[in-house]
Scaffold this motif. Structure first.
Motif, PDB file in Angstrom:
ATOM      1  N   ASN A   1       0.736  -0.988   0.115  1.00 47.57           N
ATOM      2  CA  ASN A   1       0.330  -0.265   0.044  1.00 47.57           C
ATOM      3  C   ASN A   1       1.048   1.524  -0.264  1.00 47.57           C
ATOM      4  O   ASN A   1       0.851   1.609   0.768  1.00 47.57           O
ATOM      5  CB  ASN A   1      -1.071  -0.430   1.133  1.00 47.57           C
ATOM      6  CG  ASN A   1      -2.036  -1.922   0.995  1.00 47.57           C
ATOM      7  OD1 ASN A   1      -2.559  -1.230   0.288  1.00 47.57           O
ATOM      8  ND2 ASN A   1      -1.871  -2.015   2.024  1.00 47.57           N
TER       9      ASN A   1
ATOM     10  N   THR B   1       2.663   5.234  -0.971  1.00 46.68           N
ATOM     11  CA  THR B   1       1.919   5.971  -0.986  1.00 46.68           C
ATOM     12  C   THR B   1       3.444   6.580  -1.836  1.00 46.68           C
ATOM     13  O   THR B   1       4.442   5.934  -1.443  1.00 46.68           O
ATOM     14  CB  THR B   1       1.316   6.846   0.050  1.00 46.68           C
ATOM     15  OG1 THR B   1       1.860   6.809   1.019  1.00 46.68           O
ATOM     16  CG2 THR B   1      -0.063   6.094   0.024  1.00 46.68           C
TER      17      THR B   1
ATOM     18  N   ASN C   1       5.791   7.651   1.432  1.00 42.53           N
ATOM     19  CA  ASN C   1       6.743   6.295   1.424  1.00 42.53           C
ATOM     20  C   ASN C   1       8.093   6.073   0.937  1.00 42.53           C
ATOM     21  O   ASN C   1       8.400   5.840   1.341  1.00 42.53           O
ATOM     22  CB  ASN C   1       5.431   5.241   1.391  1.00 42.53           C
ATOM     23  CG  ASN C   1       4.666   5.400   2.203  1.00 42.53           C
ATOM     24  OD1 ASN C   1       3.245   4.541   1.798  1.00 42.53           O
ATOM     25  ND2 ASN C   1       4.857   5.436   3.874  1.00 42.53           N
TER      26      ASN C   1
ATOM     27  N   PHE D   1       5.710   4.531  -9.116  1.00 43.40           N
ATOM     28  CA  PHE D   1       4.843   5.055  -8.779  1.00 43.40           C
ATOM     29  C   PHE D   1       4.063   5.870  -9.816  1.00 43.40           C
ATOM     30  O   PHE D   1       2.228   5.632  -9.971  1.00 43.40           O
ATOM     31  CB  PHE D   1       5.036   5.465  -7.319  1.00 43.40           C
ATOM     32  CG  PHE D   1       3.655   6.240  -7.001  1.00 43.40           C
ATOM     33  CD1 PHE D   1       3.627   5.535  -5.976  1.00 43.40           C
ATOM     34  CD2 PHE D   1       3.564   7.102  -7.206  1.00 43.40           C
ATOM     35  CE1 PHE D   1       2.240   6.149  -4.802  1.00 43.40           C
ATOM     36  CE2 PHE D   1       2.350   7.909  -6.120  1.00 43.40           C
ATOM     37  CZ  PHE D   1       1.559   6.743  -5.056  1.00 43.40           C
TER      38      PHE D   1
END
Length: 269
Positions: free
Chosen positions: A201, A203, A206, A221
């Motif tokens: 998960n 983001t 992160n 990403f």
């Protein structure tokens, strides 16, 4: 002896509570209800409002290296820097794909419809023609995509547009950035990194700009929403045609007898 129900006693609460009463009366109680319903029937005899949605063809990403996640001393951005937007396909190829979508809308002419603010009003006589035409165009688009992007061509387009962002990061990276760059970008490495991000998960916050492989992770990403294989790209293409209803209140105090009456109705909505 009749015992009155105590509303504060949870043991005596009704299983189905009373529905709240609406302050607005039912339209069926309006004196004009019959007229509105008759207008709806006559409108349906003449045709139907159609909403046409075509989406999923355009794919791309925006790369903004001014985002706070990257330390400023890691970059040597020019004074006139602005985020870059990279499209999956070339300009010429995007134009060819757009032509295919224009061909869908080309079905609608003055002979069989008129345009509205939310789509079209299609004459009833052309309902079946539209259904057959739309089915044929969907098949034609899939045939074109299979021909244009088969044999690994789609994957090469994906790698090219991924590389543009990756190489741009390298071109503006300062010597202080601890990043290392891969000599060759591979689809399997991108896919593996995607899976890891999804499982964790991840983001944007992160991602760690101090890691050696940060440019690669950032690009994975940024392109996460773009399919890596052709059949996934095709599955995201949506060509939907749906009939739109109209509330009876819009059909009160008017007479619907001709296409021109419906045109005036559409202009007033």
């Amino acid at each position: 002896m009749v015992t009155q129900r105590d509303p504060n006693d949870p043991r005596q609460l009704s299983l189905f509570g009373e529905l709240p009463r609406s302050s607005n009366p039912s339209i069926a109680t309006f004196p004009e209800f019959d007229q509105a319903l008759n207008n709806l029937i006559k409108l349906s005899d003449l045709g139907a409002f159609i909403e046409l949605n075509i989406r999923g063809f355009e794919k791309g990403y925006t790369l903004n290296l001014s985002e706070a996640i990257i330390p400023k001393d890691f970059l040597k951005l020019p004074d006139n820097y602005s985020p870059i937007t990279v499209q999956l396909f070339s300009h010429d190829l995007r134009n060819e794909i757009k032509k295919l979508t224009y061909e869908i809308k080309a079905f609608f002419t003055q002979r069989n419809s008129f345009k509205t603010s939310f789509g079209y009003f299609l004459f009833r006589s052309d309902f079946s023609n539209w259904k057959q035409y739309l089915t044929a165009k969907k098949e034609h688009i899939n045939e074109y995509l299979n021909k244009e992007f088969s044999g690994g061509a789609y994957g090469r387009y994906f790698l090219m547009h991924f590389s543009q962002g990756y190489e741009f990061i390298e071109s503006v990276a300062d010597i202080t950035a601890p990043w290392e760059y891969r000599k060759k970008l591979l689809l399997k490495d991108i896919q593996e990194c995607r899976k890891k991000m999804l499982n964790n998960n991840m983001t944007l916050a992160n991602l760690k700009p101090t890691e050696l492989d940060f440019p690669f992770s950032l690009m994975v990403f940024k392109t996460m929403h773009i399919p890596m294989v052709l059949h996934q790209y095709q599955s995201q293409i949506q060509i939907h045609s749906r009939f739109k209803t109209i509330h009876l209140e819009y059909l009160i105090d008017r007479d619907i007898n001709t296409i021109e009456d419906i045109r005036k109705l559409a202009d007033s909505l």
